[in-house]
Design a protein around this motif. Sequence first.
Motif, PDB file in Angstrom:
ATOM      1  N   ILE A 214      -3.449  -7.936   0.896  1.00  0.00           N
ATOM      2  CA  ILE A 214      -4.238  -6.697   0.811  1.00  0.00           C
ATOM      3  C   ILE A 214      -3.364  -5.488   1.124  1.00  0.00           C
ATOM      4  CG2 ILE A 214      -6.122  -5.401   1.886  1.00  0.00           C
ATOM      5  CD1 ILE A 214      -7.553  -8.140   2.242  1.00  0.00           C
ATOM      6  N   THR A 215      -2.568  -5.589   2.200  1.00  0.00           N
ATOM      7  CA  THR A 215      -1.726  -4.466   2.610  1.00  0.00           C
ATOM      8  C   THR A 215      -0.659  -4.159   1.562  1.00  0.00           C
ATOM      9  OG1 THR A 215      -2.064  -5.052   4.931  1.00  0.00           O
ATOM     10  CG2 THR A 215      -0.220  -3.593   4.432  1.00  0.00           C
ATOM     11  N   VAL A 216       0.003  -5.188   1.075  1.00  0.00           N
ATOM     12  CA  VAL A 216       1.044  -4.987   0.063  1.00  0.00           C
ATOM     13  C   VAL A 216       0.444  -4.430  -1.223  1.00  0.00           C
ATOM     14  CG1 VAL A 216       2.722  -6.159  -1.410  1.00  0.00           C
ATOM     15  CG2 VAL A 216       2.569  -6.762   1.003  1.00  0.00           C
ATOM     16  N   SER A 217      -0.692  -4.950  -1.646  1.00  0.00           N
ATOM     17  CA  SER A 217      -1.330  -4.488  -2.878  1.00  0.00           C
ATOM     18  C   SER A 217      -1.699  -3.005  -2.782  1.00  0.00           C
ATOM     19  CB  SER A 217      -2.573  -5.324  -3.181  1.00  0.00           C
ATOM     20  OG  SER A 217      -2.229  -6.667  -3.404  1.00  0.00           O
ATOM     21  N   ALA A 218      -2.216  -2.601  -1.622  1.00  0.00           N
ATOM     22  CA  ALA A 218      -2.577  -1.192  -1.437  1.00  0.00           C
ATOM     23  C   ALA A 218      -1.348  -0.299  -1.535  1.00  0.00           C
ATOM     24  CB  ALA A 218      -3.268  -1.012  -0.084  1.00  0.00           C
ATOM     25  N   GLU A 219      -0.227  -0.737  -0.963  1.00  0.00           N
ATOM     26  CA  GLU A 219       1.002   0.058  -1.039  1.00  0.00           C
ATOM     27  C   GLU A 219       1.516   0.136  -2.465  1.00  0.00           C
ATOM     28  OE1 GLU A 219       3.926   0.725   1.472  1.00  0.00           O
ATOM     29  OE2 GLU A 219       2.976   0.129   3.353  1.00  0.00           O
ATOM     30  N   ILE A 220       1.419  -0.950  -3.209  1.00  0.00           N
ATOM     31  CA  ILE A 220       1.873  -0.947  -4.595  1.00  0.00           C
ATOM     32  C   ILE A 220       1.083   0.068  -5.415  1.00  0.00           C
ATOM     33  CG2 ILE A 220       1.886  -2.319  -6.728  1.00  0.00           C
ATOM     34  CD1 ILE A 220       2.694  -4.725  -4.989  1.00  0.00           C
ATOM     35  N   HIS A 221      -0.229   0.062  -5.253  1.00  0.00           N
ATOM     36  CA  HIS A 221      -1.053   1.034  -5.984  1.00  0.00           C
ATOM     37  C   HIS A 221      -0.731   2.462  -5.556  1.00  0.00           C
ATOM     38  CE1 HIS A 221      -3.565  -1.653  -8.330  1.00  0.00           C
ATOM     39  NE2 HIS A 221      -3.794  -2.400  -7.264  1.00  0.00           N
ATOM     40  N   ALA A 222      -0.473   2.673  -4.267  1.00  0.00           N
ATOM     41  CA  ALA A 222      -0.144   4.013  -3.775  1.00  0.00           C
ATOM     42  C   ALA A 222       1.198   4.477  -4.313  1.00  0.00           C
ATOM     43  CB  ALA A 222      -0.138   4.014  -2.250  1.00  0.00           C
ATOM     44  N   ILE A 223       2.180   3.594  -4.357  1.00  0.00           N
ATOM     45  CA  ILE A 223       3.510   3.937  -4.873  1.00  0.00           C
ATOM     46  C   ILE A 223       3.416   4.306  -6.354  1.00  0.00           C
ATOM     47  CG2 ILE A 223       5.768   2.941  -5.483  1.00  0.00           C
ATOM     48  CD1 ILE A 223       5.480   1.289  -2.829  1.00  0.00           C
ATOM     49  N   ALA A 224       2.653   3.538  -7.115  1.00  0.00           N
ATOM     50  CA  ALA A 224       2.498   3.820  -8.537  1.00  0.00           C
ATOM     51  C   ALA A 224       1.794   5.157  -8.759  1.00  0.00           C
ATOM     52  CB  ALA A 224       1.720   2.684  -9.207  1.00  0.00           C
ATOM     53  N   ALA A 225       0.713   5.386  -8.006  1.00  0.00           N
ATOM     54  CA  ALA A 225      -0.040   6.632  -8.173  1.00  0.00           C
ATOM     55  C   ALA A 225       0.814   7.848  -7.834  1.00  0.00           C
ATOM     56  CB  ALA A 225      -1.295   6.596  -7.296  1.00  0.00           C
ATOM     57  N   LYS A 226       1.620   7.745  -6.788  1.00  0.00           N
ATOM     58  CA  LYS A 226       2.488   8.860  -6.375  1.00  0.00           C
ATOM     59  C   LYS A 226       3.463   9.241  -7.476  1.00  0.00           C
ATOM     60  CE  LYS A 226       5.837   7.817  -3.721  1.00  0.00           C
ATOM     61  NZ  LYS A 226       6.625   7.317  -2.547  1.00  0.00           N
ATOM     62  N   ARG A 227       3.869   8.288  -8.276  1.00  0.00           N
ATOM     63  CA  ARG A 227       4.835   8.522  -9.348  1.00  0.00           C
ATOM     64  C   ARG A 227       4.166   8.731 -10.709  1.00  0.00           C
ATOM     65  NH1 ARG A 227      10.185   6.827  -8.519  1.00  0.00           N
ATOM     66  NH2 ARG A 227      10.648   6.132  -6.383  1.00  0.00           N
ATOM     67  N   GLY A 228       2.848   8.807 -10.744  1.00  0.00           N
ATOM     68  CA  GLY A 228       2.143   9.003 -12.006  1.00  0.00           C
ATOM     69  C   GLY A 228       2.142   7.768 -12.890  1.00  0.00           C
ATOM     70  N   LEU A 229       2.175   6.606 -12.272  1.00  0.00           N
ATOM     71  CA  LEU A 229       2.232   5.342 -12.991  1.00  0.00           C
ATOM     72  C   LEU A 229       0.967   4.529 -12.707  1.00  0.00           C
ATOM     73  CD1 LEU A 229       5.887   4.428 -11.972  1.00  0.00           C
ATOM     74  CD2 LEU A 229       5.162   5.572 -14.082  1.00  0.00           C
ATOM     75  N   LYS A 230       0.853   3.396 -13.378  1.00  0.00           N
ATOM     76  CA  LYS A 230      -0.288   2.507 -13.177  1.00  0.00           C
ATOM     77  C   LYS A 230       0.224   1.156 -12.690  1.00  0.00           C
ATOM     78  CE  LYS A 230      -4.157   0.303 -15.626  1.00  0.00           C
ATOM     79  NZ  LYS A 230      -4.817   0.088 -16.946  1.00  0.00           N
ATOM     80  N   ALA A 231      -0.504   0.549 -11.783  1.00  0.00           N
ATOM     81  CA  ALA A 231      -0.140  -0.782 -11.272  1.00  0.00           C
ATOM     82  C   ALA A 231      -1.265  -1.770 -11.552  1.00  0.00           C
ATOM     83  CB  ALA A 231       0.147  -0.731  -9.779  1.00  0.00           C
ATOM     84  N   GLU A 232      -0.879  -2.942 -12.014  1.00  0.00           N
ATOM     85  CA  GLU A 232      -1.822  -4.038 -12.210  1.00  0.00           C
ATOM     86  C   GLU A 232      -1.313  -5.249 -11.424  1.00  0.00           C
ATOM     87  OE1 GLU A 232      -3.086  -2.894 -16.820  1.00  0.00           O
ATOM     88  OE2 GLU A 232      -1.828  -4.668 -16.417  1.00  0.00           O
ATOM     89  N   ILE A 233      -2.202  -5.906 -10.690  1.00  0.00           N
ATOM     90  CA  ILE A 233      -1.825  -7.066  -9.883  1.00  0.00           C
ATOM     91  C   ILE A 233      -2.754  -8.217 -10.237  1.00  0.00           C
ATOM     92  CG2 ILE A 233      -1.496  -7.983  -7.554  1.00  0.00           C
ATOM     93  CD1 ILE A 233      -1.178  -5.085  -6.595  1.00  0.00           C
ATOM     94  N   GLN A 234      -2.175  -9.333 -10.671  1.00  0.00           N
ATOM     95  CA  GLN A 234      -2.955 -10.490 -11.087  1.00  0.00           C
ATOM     96  C   GLN A 234      -2.640 -11.683 -10.192  1.00  0.00           C
ATOM     97  OE1 GLN A 234      -2.171 -11.825 -15.097  1.00  0.00           O
ATOM     98  NE2 GLN A 234      -3.835 -13.321 -15.083  1.00  0.00           N
TER      99      GLN A 234
END
Length: 421
Positions: free
Chosen positions: A308-328
Amino acid sequence: MADAVDIGGLLGIRAKARCDLLGAPPYSEAEGQLTRRFLTSAHEAALETLSSWMADAGMSVRRDAAANLIGRYEGERPGAKALIIGSHIDSVRNGGRYDGPLGIMLGVDVVEALRAAGRRLPFAIEVVAFGDEEGSRFPASMSCSRAIAGTLDAMALEMKDAEGVSVAQALTAFGGDPAGIASAARKPEDVLAFLEAHIEQGPVLEAEGLALGVVTAIAAQKRLMVRIIGTAGHAGTTPMNLRKDPGPAAAECMLALERICRAGTGGLVGTVGRMTALPGAFNVIPGAVEFSMDIRAETSATRDEAVITVSAEIHAIAAKRGLKAEIQLMQALAESPCDPSLMGLLEEALADLSLSPRRLPSGAGHDAMVMADLCPVAMLFIRCEGGISHNPAEAVTEADCALAAQAMLHFIDKLERRERA
């Protein structure tokens, strides 16, 4: 215990030699290394040779719908419930020779010793070579043991390898039966227990000067695929401040995984084992970067909190850079404790050999954790040099392999005594 028959002084030693033989073509897909993936020609070659060894040891041999190879040494009564001894025959890319196969070959040696002694037991012994524990060809792993345990999700058969071949397609070409995969499932009333002998894949036993150890539990794990989506562009004409490059974002995400797992407790570890930039050209800013995450811990709760913690950081990192993150989520395996009574029998078996009954957990996943859904399980760890595994430098000694085989025979003797009581 009845005197152990050492089958000409080869008990356990022959198991190691057979692993060495299977470490090169045609049992490997590549010269100069061991790569034996699920449902490949190297897998087929290994099963053909292993089938002959099983037959020579006095077993009837068959393959099930999931391409598991099963050798059965019948008990006193035909159709008796079985003690299953097994491990996996597949390898990681450029892996070691003993991770998996040693547990199978020790099982063959043990059956040969029983046959040479003329012993039949109140239960049958089945030696099983699972085909897919590593997941080195398809995204998920342990499909073969899950088929036997009756826990294989039908969707797993649709997963595809890097060439776009699905498990179902590969299994059909191999002679398996994806449509009849349910027939591989065993009934709990037909299985007494499962025993897996395996190299430790860690340094504890060697550091303590011990040949063998008794596994207490197998760590919980999750496999996930992450996709960071940006915009592909020309590597020379797109200014740095105008890029939507998923590459640096992926690197930042991996560092976040490392930081979170380093700060964790309860045996928390995180690994990125695969990364792909798409389309993957020198002069193209990637439009997407995909990478795997393997997150493990002693308990599912600790593992899930990290995910949960890692996934939240991944989405935050992507959003900060104007990107999209998908986690499956590709695979989730809960922690799996070994059966206390079987652990006790293994400890007694080690004590019979004047070995310290050292208990230790397994951070690596094993087919035993899947088989625990079917029956009580026990695991015997064997010392490996330097704790090295998933590496061509993987090494064990003949003496330790001989002790492992003797311990397994002592375990069987104690299990027999319990079943007759």
